[in-house]
Write a protein that holds these residues in place. Structure first.
Motif, PDB file in Angstrom:
ATOM      1  N   ALA A  15       0.830  -1.212   0.000  1.00  0.00           N
ATOM      2  CA  ALA A  15       0.000   0.000   0.000  1.00  0.00           C
ATOM      3  C   ALA A  15       0.862   1.258   0.000  1.00  0.00           C
ATOM      4  N   ILE A  16       2.059   1.175   0.520  1.00  0.00           N
ATOM      5  CA  ILE A  16       3.009   2.294   0.495  1.00  0.00           C
ATOM      6  C   ILE A  16       3.793   2.282  -0.814  1.00  0.00           C
ATOM      7  N   ALA A  17       4.287   1.119  -1.203  1.00  0.00           N
ATOM      8  CA  ALA A  17       5.193   1.003  -2.352  1.00  0.00           C
ATOM      9  C   ALA A  17       4.500   1.211  -3.695  1.00  0.00           C
ATOM     10  N   ASN A  18       3.292   0.711  -3.870  1.00  0.00           N
ATOM     11  CA  ASN A  18       2.630   0.804  -5.175  1.00  0.00           C
ATOM     12  C   ASN A  18       2.434   2.240  -5.659  1.00  0.00           C
ATOM     13  N   PRO A  19       1.904   3.152  -4.837  1.00  0.00           N
ATOM     14  CA  PRO A  19       1.763   4.535  -5.322  1.00  0.00           C
ATOM     15  C   PRO A  19       3.117   5.193  -5.629  1.00  0.00           C
ATOM     16  N   ILE A  20       4.130   4.853  -4.856  1.00  0.00           N
ATOM     17  CA  ILE A  20       5.462   5.404  -5.122  1.00  0.00           C
ATOM     18  C   ILE A  20       5.971   4.885  -6.460  1.00  0.00           C
ATOM     19  N   MET A  21       5.810   3.581  -6.718  1.00  0.00           N
ATOM     20  CA  MET A  21       6.271   3.008  -7.994  1.00  0.00           C
ATOM     21  C   MET A  21       5.427   3.538  -9.146  1.00  0.00           C
ATOM     22  N   ASP A  22       4.128   3.720  -8.940  1.00  0.00           N
ATOM     23  CA  ASP A  22       3.280   4.313  -9.987  1.00  0.00           C
ATOM     24  C   ASP A  22       3.832   5.680 -10.388  1.00  0.00           C
ATOM     25  N   ASN A  23       4.154   6.502  -9.400  1.00  0.00           N
ATOM     26  CA  ASN A  23       4.695   7.830  -9.680  1.00  0.00           C
ATOM     27  C   ASN A  23       6.026   7.746 -10.420  1.00  0.00           C
ATOM     28  N   LEU A  24       6.905   6.849  -9.971  1.00  0.00           N
ATOM     29  CA  LEU A  24       8.209   6.691 -10.633  1.00  0.00           C
ATOM     30  C   LEU A  24       8.037   6.354 -12.101  1.00  0.00           C
ATOM     31  N   MET A  25       7.152   5.425 -12.393  1.00  0.00           N
ATOM     32  CA  MET A  25       6.970   4.971 -13.771  1.00  0.00           C
ATOM     33  C   MET A  25       6.302   6.040 -14.636  1.00  0.00           C
ATOM     34  N   LYS A  26       5.315   6.728 -14.103  1.00  0.00           N
ATOM     35  CA  LYS A  26       4.673   7.806 -14.867  1.00  0.00           C
ATOM     36  C   LYS A  26       5.661   8.938 -15.136  1.00  0.00           C
ATOM     37  N   ALA A  27       6.432   9.302 -14.119  1.00  0.00           N
ATOM     38  CA  ALA A  27       7.416  10.375 -14.283  1.00  0.00           C
ATOM     39  C   ALA A  27       8.519   9.966 -15.249  1.00  0.00           C
ATOM     40  N   SER A  28       8.889   8.702 -15.234  1.00  0.00           N
ATOM     41  CA  SER A  28       9.895   8.196 -16.170  1.00  0.00           C
ATOM     42  C   SER A  28       9.359   8.250 -17.598  1.00  0.00           C
ATOM     43  N   THR A  29       8.131   7.828 -17.788  1.00  0.00           N
ATOM     44  CA  THR A  29       7.511   7.876 -19.111  1.00  0.00           C
ATOM     45  C   THR A  29       7.486   9.311 -19.636  1.00  0.00           C
ATOM     46  N   GLN A  30       7.189  10.258 -18.753  1.00  0.00           N
ATOM     47  CA  GLN A  30       7.106  11.674 -19.131  1.00  0.00           C
ATOM     48  C   GLN A  30       8.465  12.377 -19.075  1.00  0.00           C
ATOM     49  N   ARG A  31       9.475  11.644 -18.634  1.00  0.00           N
ATOM     50  CA  ARG A  31      10.836  12.190 -18.484  1.00  0.00           C
ATOM     51  C   ARG A  31      10.848  13.436 -17.604  1.00  0.00           C
ATOM     52  N   ASP A  32      10.134  13.339 -16.498  1.00  0.00           N
ATOM     53  CA  ASP A  32      10.006  14.419 -15.520  1.00  0.00           C
ATOM     54  C   ASP A  32      10.922  14.097 -14.334  1.00  0.00           C
ATOM     55  N   HIS A  33      12.123  14.619 -14.380  1.00  0.00           N
ATOM     56  CA  HIS A  33      13.139  14.285 -13.369  1.00  0.00           C
ATOM     57  C   HIS A  33      12.700  14.657 -11.954  1.00  0.00           C
ATOM     58  N   ALA A  34      12.212  15.866 -11.750  1.00  0.00           N
ATOM     59  CA  ALA A  34      11.838  16.317 -10.401  1.00  0.00           C
ATOM     60  C   ALA A  34      10.788  15.392  -9.793  1.00  0.00           C
ATOM     61  N   ARG A  35       9.808  15.024 -10.575  1.00  0.00           N
ATOM     62  CA  ARG A  35       8.758  14.124 -10.084  1.00  0.00           C
ATOM     63  C   ARG A  35       9.305  12.715  -9.886  1.00  0.00           C
ATOM     64  N   HIS A  36      10.190  12.278 -10.770  1.00  0.00           N
ATOM     65  CA  HIS A  36      10.747  10.928 -10.694  1.00  0.00           C
ATOM     66  C   HIS A  36      11.535  10.717  -9.407  1.00  0.00           C
ATOM     67  N   VAL A  37      12.306  11.691  -8.982  1.00  0.00           N
ATOM     68  CA  VAL A  37      13.168  11.529  -7.810  1.00  0.00           C
ATOM     69  C   VAL A  37      12.529  12.036  -6.518  1.00  0.00           C
ATOM     70  N   ARG A  38      11.287  12.421  -6.582  1.00  0.00           N
ATOM     71  CA  ARG A  38      10.573  13.009  -5.441  1.00  0.00           C
ATOM     72  C   ARG A  38      10.687  12.165  -4.168  1.00  0.00           C
ATOM     73  N   ASP A  39      10.606  10.855  -4.294  1.00  0.00           N
ATOM     74  CA  ASP A  39      10.608   9.966  -3.128  1.00  0.00           C
ATOM     75  C   ASP A  39      11.926   9.214  -2.966  1.00  0.00           C
ATOM     76  N   PHE A  40      13.009   9.735  -3.531  1.00  0.00           N
ATOM     77  CA  PHE A  40      14.317   9.091  -3.442  1.00  0.00           C
ATOM     78  C   PHE A  40      15.066   9.545  -2.189  1.00  0.00           C
ATOM     79  N   THR A  41      15.930   8.659  -1.681  1.00  0.00           N
ATOM     80  CA  THR A  41      16.873   9.049  -0.643  1.00  0.00           C
ATOM     81  C   THR A  41      17.910   9.981  -1.274  1.00  0.00           C
ATOM     82  N   GLY A  42      18.636  10.687  -0.455  1.00  0.00           N
ATOM     83  CA  GLY A  42      19.719  11.537  -0.961  1.00  0.00           C
ATOM     84  C   GLY A  42      20.742  10.744  -1.750  1.00  0.00           C
TER      85      GLY A  42
END
Length: 118
Positions: A15-42
């Motif tokens: 329930a935590i991981a799926n929305p994060i992975m959904d965002n990663l994949m959508k942002a990757s498809t759109q090549r949106d770096h800021a959105r893609h790394v939003r939930d990344f560690t430093g």
């Protein structure tokens, strides 16, 4: 008190991981770096620069197309992290691929410390 992933159910972790992975994949498809790394560690943000993401996106989109269905395979729990594995499909490439994420909890947030599709 430190969060222990071993005390969480697979459903709680998904329930935590799926929305994060959904965002990663959508942002990757759109090549949106800021959105893609939003939930990344430093640590992971330092690796996935805008140029790095663009290069990776160009390559996988040309070879495999875009992400389609993703189905959970396993949740591996450790005290300080969880590794989530999904069966992943693409629009161009036939067959089954693996999507994986290592989820951690830092400073009150769930963050991605590793992610890959292969």
């Amino acid at each position: 008190m430190t969060l222990n992933f071993e005390t969480m159910t697979e459903q709680q972790i998904l329930a935590i991981a799926n929305p994060i992975m959904d965002n990663l994949m959508k942002a990757s498809t759109q090549r949106d770096h800021a959105r893609h790394v939003r939930d990344f560690t430093g640590r992971l943000k330092a690796i996935v620069t805008p140029d790095y993401l663009e290069c990776v996106c160009q390559q996988y989109q040309a070879e495999k197309g875009y992400f389609t269905t993703r189905t959970p395979i396993a949740v591996l729990r450790r005290p300080d992290s969880a590794a989530i594995l999904w069966k992943q499909h693409f629009t161009k490439a036939s067959g089954e691929f693996v999507a994986e994420m290592v989820l951690v909890h830092r400073d009150g947030q769930y963050l991605v410390d590793h992610v890959m599709v292969f």
